[in-house]
Design an enzyme around this catalytic site. Structure first.
Site, PDB file in Angstrom:
ATOM      1  CB  VAL A  98      -5.836 -14.892 -10.334  1.00 57.14           C
ATOM      2  CG1 VAL A  98      -4.535 -14.239  -9.893  1.00 57.14           C
ATOM      3  CG2 VAL A  98      -6.719 -15.237  -9.134  1.00 57.14           C
ATOM      4  CG  HIS A 114      -1.125  -9.961  -8.645  1.00 59.86           C
ATOM      5  ND1 HIS A 114      -1.904  -9.191  -7.814  1.00 59.86           N
ATOM      6  CD2 HIS A 114       0.033  -9.265  -8.813  1.00 59.86           C
ATOM      7  CE1 HIS A 114      -1.241  -8.108  -7.468  1.00 59.86           C
ATOM      8  NE2 HIS A 114      -0.066  -8.115  -8.078  1.00 59.86           N
TER       9      HIS A 114
HETATM   10  N1  APR Z   1     -17.259  -2.351  -6.516  1.00 66.29           N
HETATM   11  C1  APR Z   1     -16.091  -1.667  -6.545  1.00 66.29           C
HETATM   12  N2  APR Z   1     -15.127  -1.790  -5.599  1.00 66.29           N
HETATM   13  C2  APR Z   1     -15.381  -2.638  -4.584  1.00 66.29           C
HETATM   14  C3  APR Z   1     -16.579  -3.385  -4.483  1.00 66.29           C
HETATM   15  C4  APR Z   1     -17.535  -3.205  -5.511  1.00 66.29           C
HETATM   16  N3  APR Z   1     -18.704  -3.861  -5.493  1.00 66.29           N
HETATM   17  N4  APR Z   1     -16.511  -4.143  -3.348  1.00 66.29           N
HETATM   18  C5  APR Z   1     -15.313  -3.875  -2.788  1.00 66.29           C
HETATM   19  N5  APR Z   1     -14.645  -2.967  -3.516  1.00 66.29           N
HETATM   20  C6  APR Z   1     -13.331  -2.396  -3.264  1.00 66.29           C
HETATM   21  C7  APR Z   1     -12.936  -2.320  -1.806  1.00 66.29           C
HETATM   22  O1  APR Z   1     -13.416  -1.127  -1.223  1.00 66.29           O
HETATM   23  C8  APR Z   1     -11.413  -2.324  -1.909  1.00 66.29           C
HETATM   24  O2  APR Z   1     -10.898  -1.016  -2.083  1.00 66.29           O
HETATM   25  O3  APR Z   1     -12.380  -3.247  -3.874  1.00 66.29           O
HETATM   26  C9  APR Z   1     -11.140  -3.142  -3.174  1.00 66.29           C
HETATM   27  C10 APR Z   1     -10.632  -4.541  -2.888  1.00 66.29           C
HETATM   28  O4  APR Z   1      -9.375  -4.417  -2.273  1.00 66.29           O
HETATM   29  P1  APR Z   1      -8.556  -5.745  -1.952  1.00 66.29           P
HETATM   30  O5  APR Z   1      -9.462  -6.726  -1.306  1.00 66.29           O
HETATM   31  O6  APR Z   1      -7.306  -5.317  -1.268  1.00 66.29           O
HETATM   32  O7  APR Z   1      -8.217  -6.336  -3.393  1.00 66.29           O
HETATM   33  P2  APR Z   1      -7.069  -5.878  -4.386  1.00 66.29           P
HETATM   34  O8  APR Z   1      -6.814  -4.413  -4.270  1.00 66.29           O
HETATM   35  O9  APR Z   1      -7.427  -6.407  -5.710  1.00 66.29           O
HETATM   36  O10 APR Z   1      -5.797  -6.692  -3.823  1.00 66.29           O
HETATM   37  C11 APR Z   1      -4.598  -6.582  -4.551  1.00 66.29           C
HETATM   38  O11 APR Z   1      -3.583  -8.209  -3.096  1.00 66.29           O
HETATM   39  O12 APR Z   1      -3.787 -10.141  -1.918  1.00 66.29           O
HETATM   40  C12 APR Z   1      -3.265  -9.598  -3.061  1.00 66.29           C
HETATM   41  O13 APR Z   1      -2.808 -10.729  -5.067  1.00 66.29           O
HETATM   42  C13 APR Z   1      -3.872 -10.228  -4.280  1.00 66.29           C
HETATM   43  O14 APR Z   1      -4.365  -9.177  -6.402  1.00 66.29           O
HETATM   44  C14 APR Z   1      -4.543  -9.071  -4.994  1.00 66.29           C
HETATM   45  C15 APR Z   1      -3.827  -7.861  -4.441  1.00 66.29           C
END
Ligand code: APR
Length: 246
Positions: A98, A114
């Site tokens: 977002v 989202h």
């Molecule tokens: N570079 C690349 N990937 C990374 C890094 C980085 N520096 N740091 C963390 N990650 C990875 C993590 O390993 C993980 O797989 O990014 C991912 C983040 O996962 P989430 O925290 O679950 O985020 P996301 O997948 O975007 O969540 C999806 O969930 O809560 C809802 O609406 C919210 O849009 C969000 C959705």
């Protein structure tokens, strides 16, 4: 056919699915990492229609805090590399994020699944969406119809309005890049099922595990700021070589 249109027809389309991980190195918390937002907050209390009905101040504070942080950070090398990719490819970004870091790094084709943190929406008419100037949205901020404004965010339990548009984009991808998402939240995580099996797919995530049931997938177990520029460089070189070959 003018050169621009001709290029657009022969340029391959790269669809990029991003999650919180691409913004992590800009200083924005992810959700499910050890220091992620859902380790600090219960999403049922700050990111659901029930939370908004029960305690709107807490919900407003949660998004105001995140908006304030967003105004203090900048896009990172991964965001800028995706903008660079537009030199030789049609790049269509589908983001679960977002934040506005893809916009601020110059990418031109972005679909938010989202919602958008820097926008507010009328609680009486979902089509009335407004930019939020600054970081704060308050109870008492009303739309032109006199109803309370809410964060323009898709909360847990709400439908994702753009999901079928996103599926249509993924279906037509020549190449797919997945960056920084745990692929745990549906329907966004289900988008990969629409990807052409023949399309090369690349996943960049330092914690990536090989469990994805996706054909033609290459995994880069690296942070976005390392993995994305590296992949973009490879793709741009291959594009030049393809156009140079007779
Ligand atoms: N570079 C690349 N990937 C990374 C890094 C980085 N520096 N740091 C963390 N990650 C990875 C993590 O390993 C993980 O797989 O990014 C991912 C983040 O996962 P989430 O925290 O679950 O985020 P996301 O997948 O975007 O969540 C999806 O969930 O809560 C809802 O609406 C919210 O849009 C969000 C959705």
């Amino acid at each position: 056919m003018v050169r621009g249109n001709l290029l657009a027809t022969i340029m391959k389309t790269i669809v990029v699915l991003t999650g919180a991980g691409i913004s992590a190195e800009s200083g924005i918390s992810t959700f499910r990492d050890n220091n992620g937002l859902w380790r600090q907050y219960r999403f049922e209390e700050v990111a659901s229609p029930e939370a908004w009905a029960r305690e709107p101040e807490l919900v407003m504070d949660f998004y105001n805090m995140r908006r304030k942080q967003l105004l203090a950070v900048k896009p990172n090398a991964a965001h800028f590399a995706l903008e660079e990719l537009e030199k030789k490819f049609r790049v269509r970004i589908i983001t679960q994020n977002v934040d506005d870091l893809h916009e601020r790094s110059g990418s031109s084709d972005i679909l938010h699944l989202h919602g958008e943190l820097r926008k507010a929406r009328s609680t009486a008419d979902k089509d009335l969406v407004y930019d939020i100037s600054g970081w704060e949205l308050k109870l008492g901020d009303f739309c032109e119809k006199g109803s309370q404004l809410r964060p323009h965010i898709v909360w847990f339990g709400e439908t994702v309005p753009n999901i079928m548009v996103a599926a249509g984009i993924v279906r037509k991808a020549d190449i797919i890049i997945i960056i920084g998402t745990s692929l745990k939240v549906y329907p966004a995580a289900g988008l990969l099922q629409y990807a052409p099996s023949s399309a090369p797919k690349y996943l960049i995530d330092p914690e990536a595990t090989p469990e994805y049931q996706v054909r033609n997938l290459q995994i880069f177990r690296e942070k976005a700021c390392i993995g994305v520029p590296k992949l973009v460089k490879e793709l741009l070189i291959s594009a030049v070589q393809t156009h140079q070959s007779p």
